[in-house]
Design a protein around this motif. Sequence first.
Motif, PDB file in Angstrom:
ATOM      1  N   UNK A 283       0.756  -1.090   0.072  1.00 52.62           N
ATOM      2  CA  UNK A 283       0.099  -0.101  -0.126  1.00 52.62           C
ATOM      3  C   UNK A 283       0.868   1.430  -0.210  1.00 52.62           C
ATOM      4  N   UNK A 284       2.112   1.097   0.587  1.00 52.18           N
ATOM      5  CA  UNK A 284       2.827   2.394   0.756  1.00 52.18           C
ATOM      6  C   UNK A 284       3.366   2.495  -0.564  1.00 52.18           C
ATOM      7  N   UNK A 285       3.871   1.527  -1.392  1.00 53.12           N
ATOM      8  CA  UNK A 285       4.325   1.593  -2.814  1.00 53.12           C
ATOM      9  C   UNK A 285       3.532   2.400  -3.461  1.00 53.12           C
ATOM     10  N   UNK A 286       2.201   2.065  -3.392  1.00 52.06           N
ATOM     11  CA  UNK A 286       1.079   2.649  -4.301  1.00 52.06           C
ATOM     12  C   UNK A 286       0.882   4.175  -3.698  1.00 52.06           C
ATOM     13  N   UNK A 287       1.107   4.383  -2.720  1.00 52.51           N
ATOM     14  CA  UNK A 287       1.061   5.998  -1.999  1.00 52.51           C
ATOM     15  C   UNK A 287       1.978   6.666  -2.590  1.00 52.51           C
ATOM     16  N   UNK A 288       3.388   5.679  -2.624  1.00 52.76           N
ATOM     17  CA  UNK A 288       4.471   6.628  -3.284  1.00 52.76           C
ATOM     18  C   UNK A 288       4.286   6.989  -4.737  1.00 52.76           C
ATOM     19  N   UNK A 289       3.410   6.223  -5.298  1.00 57.56           N
ATOM     20  CA  UNK A 289       3.362   6.143  -7.059  1.00 57.56           C
ATOM     21  C   UNK A 289       2.366   7.378  -7.273  1.00 57.56           C
TER      22      UNK A 289
ATOM     23  N   UNK B  66       1.561  10.041  -4.971  1.00 51.40           N
ATOM     24  CA  UNK B  66       1.492  11.221  -4.066  1.00 51.40           C
ATOM     25  C   UNK B  66       1.688  12.495  -4.927  1.00 51.40           C
ATOM     26  N   UNK B  67       2.634  12.455  -5.660  1.00 55.63           N
ATOM     27  CA  UNK B  67       2.904  13.648  -6.545  1.00 55.63           C
ATOM     28  C   UNK B  67       1.870  14.138  -7.451  1.00 55.63           C
ATOM     29  N   UNK B  68       1.196  13.199  -7.933  1.00 57.25           N
ATOM     30  CA  UNK B  68       0.028  13.535  -8.817  1.00 57.25           C
ATOM     31  C   UNK B  68      -1.118  14.098  -7.858  1.00 57.25           C
ATOM     32  N   UNK B  69      -1.434  13.476  -6.726  1.00 53.14           N
ATOM     33  CA  UNK B  69      -2.400  14.088  -5.750  1.00 53.14           C
ATOM     34  C   UNK B  69      -2.111  15.469  -5.496  1.00 53.14           C
TER      35      UNK B  69
ATOM     36  N   UNK C 115      -0.248  17.750  -7.190  1.00 50.81           N
ATOM     37  CA  UNK C 115      -0.540  18.555  -8.602  1.00 50.81           C
ATOM     38  C   UNK C 115      -1.933  18.906  -8.488  1.00 50.81           C
ATOM     39  N   UNK C 116      -2.965  17.914  -8.314  1.00 48.61           N
ATOM     40  CA  UNK C 116      -4.143  17.884  -8.294  1.00 48.61           C
ATOM     41  C   UNK C 116      -4.854  18.908  -7.247  1.00 48.61           C
ATOM     42  N   UNK C 117      -3.877  19.171  -6.218  1.00 47.47           N
ATOM     43  CA  UNK C 117      -4.466  19.751  -5.082  1.00 47.47           C
ATOM     44  C   UNK C 117      -5.290  18.791  -3.911  1.00 47.47           C
ATOM     45  N   UNK C 118      -5.072  17.767  -4.127  1.00 45.92           N
ATOM     46  CA  UNK C 118      -5.958  16.695  -3.269  1.00 45.92           C
ATOM     47  C   UNK C 118      -5.062  16.432  -2.151  1.00 45.92           C
ATOM     48  N   UNK C 119      -5.639  15.966  -1.161  1.00 43.59           N
ATOM     49  CA  UNK C 119      -4.989  15.680   0.112  1.00 43.59           C
ATOM     50  C   UNK C 119      -4.879  14.005   0.113  1.00 43.59           C
ATOM     51  N   UNK C 120      -3.778  13.481   0.620  1.00 38.17           N
ATOM     52  CA  UNK C 120      -3.361  12.417   0.498  1.00 38.17           C
ATOM     53  C   UNK C 120      -4.176  11.434   1.621  1.00 38.17           C
ATOM     54  N   UNK C 121      -4.427  10.230   1.610  1.00 24.85           N
ATOM     55  CA  UNK C 121      -5.274   9.607   2.641  1.00 24.85           C
ATOM     56  C   UNK C 121      -4.493   9.419   4.028  1.00 24.85           C
ATOM     57  N   UNK C 122      -5.465   9.148   4.961  1.00 21.63           N
ATOM     58  CA  UNK C 122      -4.754   8.786   6.100  1.00 21.63           C
ATOM     59  C   UNK C 122      -3.766   7.677   6.271  1.00 21.63           C
ATOM     60  N   UNK C 123      -4.107   6.571   5.504  1.00 23.87           N
ATOM     61  CA  UNK C 123      -3.215   5.422   5.176  1.00 23.87           C
ATOM     62  C   UNK C 123      -1.828   5.796   4.705  1.00 23.87           C
ATOM     63  N   UNK C 124      -1.713   6.544   3.510  1.00 19.79           N
ATOM     64  CA  UNK C 124      -0.721   7.097   3.001  1.00 19.79           C
ATOM     65  C   UNK C 124       0.205   8.050   4.093  1.00 19.79           C
TER      66      UNK C 124
END
Length: 140
Positions: free
Chosen positions: A73-79, A81-84, A86-95
Motif C-alpha cells: 500500500x505504501x508503494x502505491x501511496x508513493x506512486x 503522491x506527486x499526482x495528488x 499537483x491536483x491539490x488533493x489531500x493524501x489519505x490517512x493510510x498514506x
Amino acid sequence: MLNLNHTLFPVFCGCNETDVPLMLYAADAPCTEYSNITTLGTDFDNSQISLLWNNTLTLYSQDNNQLAANWTTCITCGAIQCSLGRLGMEISDVCKQCFEKHCWHGEVNDSQPGFLSPSLILDPSETWAEWNVSFFGSTD
C-alpha cells in the motif's frame, strides 16, 4: 544510511517536499539471497537467476507485507503522491501513516558505522559462506 538501517529496508525520500520528486531508495539487501554479487564473467543457470529475482521481489514487496505491514500500500501511496499534490488533493490517512513510518525525515547519524556484513533477513542463521557453497558450489 548504514546507521539509520536504510541499507536493509527501503525508505522514501522527499515525502514532505512539494517541489521535488518522491524517491524510493532500496539497497540490494539480502532478504532470501546474498544477492550483492558480481555478474561479470559469471554464467548463471536458470535456478540461480530465479533465486536472485526472488530476492528482489521479496525486497520490494517486503516479503508480501510480512516484513513491513501494508508495505505494498505504501508503494502505491508513493506512486500517486506527486499526482495528488499537483491536483491539490489531500493524501489519505493510510498514506500519511506510510510516509510517517517509511520516510526519511531528515535525521542524521554521523557516528562511525560498523562494517556492513548483514545476514539474510529471512534466514539469519545461514552465513555468507554457507550460501556461497549452496549457490555456486564452492567457497571462492
